[in-house]
Enzyme design. Structure first.
Site, PDB file in Angstrom:
ATOM      1  NE  ARG A  87      -4.269  -1.273  -0.162  1.00 40.33           N
ATOM      2  CZ  ARG A  87      -4.392  -2.272  -1.013  1.00 40.33           C
ATOM      3  NH1 ARG A  87      -3.362  -2.615  -1.775  1.00 40.33           N
ATOM      4  NH2 ARG A  87      -5.514  -2.933  -1.110  1.00 40.33           N
ATOM      5  CG  HIS A 141      -2.891  -0.741  -7.312  1.00 41.93           C
ATOM      6  ND1 HIS A 141      -3.318   0.044  -6.275  1.00 41.93           N
ATOM      7  CD2 HIS A 141      -2.904  -2.028  -6.837  1.00 41.93           C
ATOM      8  CE1 HIS A 141      -3.604  -0.714  -5.223  1.00 41.93           C
ATOM      9  NE2 HIS A 141      -3.354  -1.974  -5.539  1.00 41.93           N
TER      10      HIS A 141
END
Length: 307
Positions: A222, A270
């Site tokens: 993250r 991502h």
């Protein structure tokens, strides 16, 4: 009734869920339904207040491994069980991503790329796997798969977690007090940590500076884990040689962000590990059956821990 929210692959997920759960009534957003009949929801990135109308909601299945966005919502009551995916095809992809970044650094492809741009023909000294120390931050299902695979390829692998772990062929350490010394013994740092209160800016200026000069960082966990300004400072000081980033504090990464143009940074949007629908549905169906029979389920979220 099970209600599905996955606009990008809705038809595919609906077909798979209906096939896996033939005795269930399954509806898809934005289909009109009796909201009181909904007890289970399968969703990813639902809109604000999406869950408010489901007064009899019992379980939410997320179509991903990360649950920080779900835990930050105020429309999910405390009694509702949240179950995340623990693999669904992501472990192999995550391992491939880590290995790509590791090989890019170990085999000095970043240096050769720079040399190519400057028409320089200059072989670099060989670095073997056994001489490249890898540290994995986060030893959940995905992290363990990465660690064991890299150890099997001959890399000296260490793993860090909040609580004690025991993984064959991997040196495991735990707790904040052990992190500093571990970073000093790391050539390639790979993070797959979730976003929790404890991991916010865990890799700050102090911890990043402990990495040896010319080390590499790969972040596929993250973006909130990383102090981006501190990382930029170290890169500009040429303390770190190579950084591969898949996640960011703000996504999509703003066009003006200096990461885009920094010569030592490689960016991906991502994509380190995507959910495979067939495997996700198989896991969800297995967990629904486990819940019905009172057996343990995989991926049940501990709200206190944040994962």
């Amino acid at each position: 009734m099970l209600y599905l929210y996955s606009p990008e692959q809705q038809d595919h997920y609906h077909h798979l869920l209906q096939e896996a759960l033939p005795d269930w009534s399954i509806a898809c957003w934005p289909q009109e339904i009796n909201a009181e009949a909904v007890t289970h929801v399968v969703a990813w990135k639902p809109p604000v207040n999406f869950f408010s109308r489901f007064s009899n909601l019992q379980v939410i299945f997320t179509l991903g491994a990360g649950v920080d966005k779900f835990l930050q919502r105020d429309d999910i009551p405390e009694h509702v069980t949240i179950i995340r995916l623990t693999d669904a095809g992501m472990a192999q992809q995550m391992t491939e991503y880590a290995l790509y970044g590791l090989l890019h650094f170990q085999r000095k492809m970043d240096i050769y790329r720079s040399q190519q741009q400057n028409t320089v023909w200059q072989p670099q000294p060989t670095r073997l796997a056994k001489d490249t120390r890898v540290t994995i931050l986060g030893l959940g299902h995905l992290g363990v798969h990465v660690a064991q695979t890299l150890a099997g390829l001959g890399y000296p692998v260490s793993g860090w977690s909040r609580h004690p772990r025991n993984i064959e062929h991997v040196r495991c350490v735990h707790g904040c007090d052990a992190l500093g010394s571990l970073l000093q013994e790391t050539d390639v740092l790979f993070s797959i940590l979730p976003s929790t209160d404890e991991t916010q800016h865990l890799l700050d200026a102090k911890h990043l500076a402990l990495l040896p000069k010319d080390a590499a960082l790969i972040n596929a966990g993250r973006g909130t884990l990383l102090d981006e300004d501190a990382l930029l400072n170290l890169l500009n000081q040429q303390h770190l040689r190579f950084v591969l980033l898949d996640v960011f504090a703000s996504e999509p990464l703003p066009a003006a962000h200096p990461f885009w143009r920094h010569p030592a940074v490689m960016i991906t949007p991502h994509v380190a590990a995507d959910t495979i629908p067939e495997e996700a549905v198989a896991q969800i169906a297995a967990n629904i059956q486990a819940l019905a029979s009172g057996h343990p389920v995989q991926g049940q979220v501990d709200r206190q821990r944040g994962y």
